[in-house]
Design an enzyme around this catalytic site. Structure first.
Site: not given
Ligand code: GLU
Length: 479
Positions: A250
């Site tokens: 990303k």
């Molecule tokens: N906020 C985390 C990310 O965007 C999520 C990871 C998860 O799904 O636990 O990578």
């Protein structure tokens, strides 16, 4: 068995990366295949990375791709709030509890002290200094208002083990882990803490996320165990690669859902393609609707090895979806691109759309396919060369006056009338129709590739423009 509950937990960083979309999709498919719930949780505790509008983009991308969540910030649910920055008090309470249980501790170390722990290779591991402070000292420093963080207390030795539903048994030495920060000095939790608290309190039964979390999961398991909570089941997903050596990232803006939509990929095709990045259904079919995917989804179809993002395949799939549309539906999706083209205002866009329908894989390519219709420019006369029809520029020069005459005489200027009239004349006069049509098509378009044959193109241009273009071509041939 408890009802399956999965979640998608994105950080609002400003785009919906295809990797994120795949995680969301698999979490959705797993929940729906098992009659469970799919939950959206916004992980916005890293305020520095926060991007305005990013949360709305998450809502809209999920909705547009059909991944309808059962609970989430904008629709509510029994386990809210679903935005981490609104759960600060909850984390505080559990962090204090974890300290009481021995799973975490206050740390008052200064930046300078932490920096002094860096070794000659630039690596730094916290030395548990503050774990050894007396209870009295901790209380005194807290009361004095000293800034602090809360760190996890990881055992210094031993091996942690758990089962991942894709990768099997995962063993990690505690010595490889460190006492990460759970609560930052601003009171916000880190991902390392919040994911555990939220997944437990939200009743998540299956945690589905990228393999980058495979090796940190033992840290989370320590917390589940300390609290006496049941660990969730883990489903870690293989990496998506851009090519053999590079990850689709990303950070480089490689592949965002929105960009593909703008380029002219249909949402159904994108989501279908994303499903194939790491999963194949038993019968190996590739083209599936979302509800077919729900029926077919199964963890044994998920591969452990990285999958490579292949835009050629996405194009192909998009073309398949486009061909399935009715002419009317195609016109609707193609319209923004037709309107961007130079042809807008000059020709009947519906008619052009009909010609383009079977010949389009990506809608964004429409303008370049038809811009030439707006004006006739000098072109390469070698386009008249055609072995099968035995044509070239000299033959064209000879045939064009005749073609001009047909175009003048034909009673009606629609495709069928033109085709019948010209074929009839050719038969009568003993001329090869193939040669006439080839020369005519090049002469009125100046293009090697066109979205239709000579008479289709002529009917689009109309009689007047067709005659004008024939004259223009004659002037080129006479130069
Ligand atoms: N906020 C985390 C990310 O965007 C999520 C990871 C998860 O799904 O636990 O990578």
């Amino acid at each position: 068995m408890a009802k399956v509950r999965t979640r998608f937990a994105p950080s609002p960083t400003g785009f919906m990366h295809l990797g994120g979309l795949r995680t969301a999709l698999y979490a959705y498919l797993y929940a729906k295949h098992n009659g469970g719930d799919f939950i959206l949780r916004i992980e916005d505790t890293d305020q520095q990375r926060f991007v305005e509008g990013a949360v709305d983009l998450i809502y809209s991308s999920l909705r547009e791709s059909g991944l309808i969540y059962d609970e989430g910030p904008d629709i509510g649910g029994d386990y809210g709030p679903y935005v981490q920055s609104e759960r600060k008090e909850i984390y505080k309470k559990y962090a204090e509890k974890l300290i009481e249980l021995g799973g975490a501790y206050y740390c008052f170390c200064s930046k300078e002290r932490l920096e002094s722990l860096t070794d000659e290779n630039g690596n730094r591991k916290y030395d548990k200094h503050c774990l050894h402070l007396s209870k009295e000292e901790v209380e005194r420093r807290l009361a004095a208002g000293e800034p602090y963080v809360i760190r996890q207390n990881i055992p210094t030795e031993g091996v942690s083990s758990y089962e991942d539903m894709i990768y099997g048994t995962i063993n990690v030495d505690y010595s490889e882990l460190e006492d990460n920060i759970l609560i930052k000095s601003d009171g916000m939790p880190t991902y390392n803490f919040a994911n555990v608290i939220d997944d437990h309190l939200m009743g998540i039964t299956h945690v589905i996320r990228g393999t980058e979390y495979l090796s940190s999961t033992p840290k989370y398991n320590l917390m589940y165990d300390a609290f006496g909570w049941e660990r969730p089941k883990y489903i870690h997903l293989p990496t998506i690669m851009k090519d053999a050596t590079r990850k689709l990232s990303k950070r480089y803006g490689d592949a965002n859902f929105d960009d593909f939509v703008k380029k002219g990929y249909l949402k159904e095709a994108i989501i279908n393609y994303v499903a194939l990045l790491g999963w194949a259904p038993k019968n190996n079919i590739e083209k599936m609707t979302l509800s077919e995917m729900v029926d077919l989804f199964s963890l044994d179809g998920i591969s452990r090895s990285p999958s490579i993002f292949d835009e050629v395949k996405l194009r192909w799939l998009n073309g398949e979806y486009i061909r399935e549309l009715s002419d009317e539906e195609f016109y609707e999706v193609a319209r923004p691109y037709l309107e961007q083209s130079k042809v807008n205002g000059l020709y009947d866009l519906k008619k052009i759309a009909k010609l383009l329908h079977g010949r389009t894989e990506v809608l964004g390519e429409i303008p370049e396919k038809i811009d030439w219709l707006a004006s006739m420019e000098k072109y390469d006369l070698s386009l008249f060369d055609n072995k099968k029809n035995k044509t070239n520029a000299a033959v064209a020069k000879e045939l064009l006056p005749r073609i001009r005459k047909y175009a003048e005489e034909v009673p009606s200027f629609d495709n069928d009338s033109l085709y019948e009239y010209i074929s009839g004349k050719c038969a009568e006069e003993g001329i090869k129709a193939g040669a006439i049509f080839w020369v005519m098509r090049i002469a009125i378009t100046g293009q090697g590739v066109t979205p239709g044959g000579a008479t289709e193109m002529a009917s689009l241009l109309g009689r007047e423009e067709t005659l004008k273009r024939i004259d223009f071509s004659l002037s080129l041939l006479e130069e």
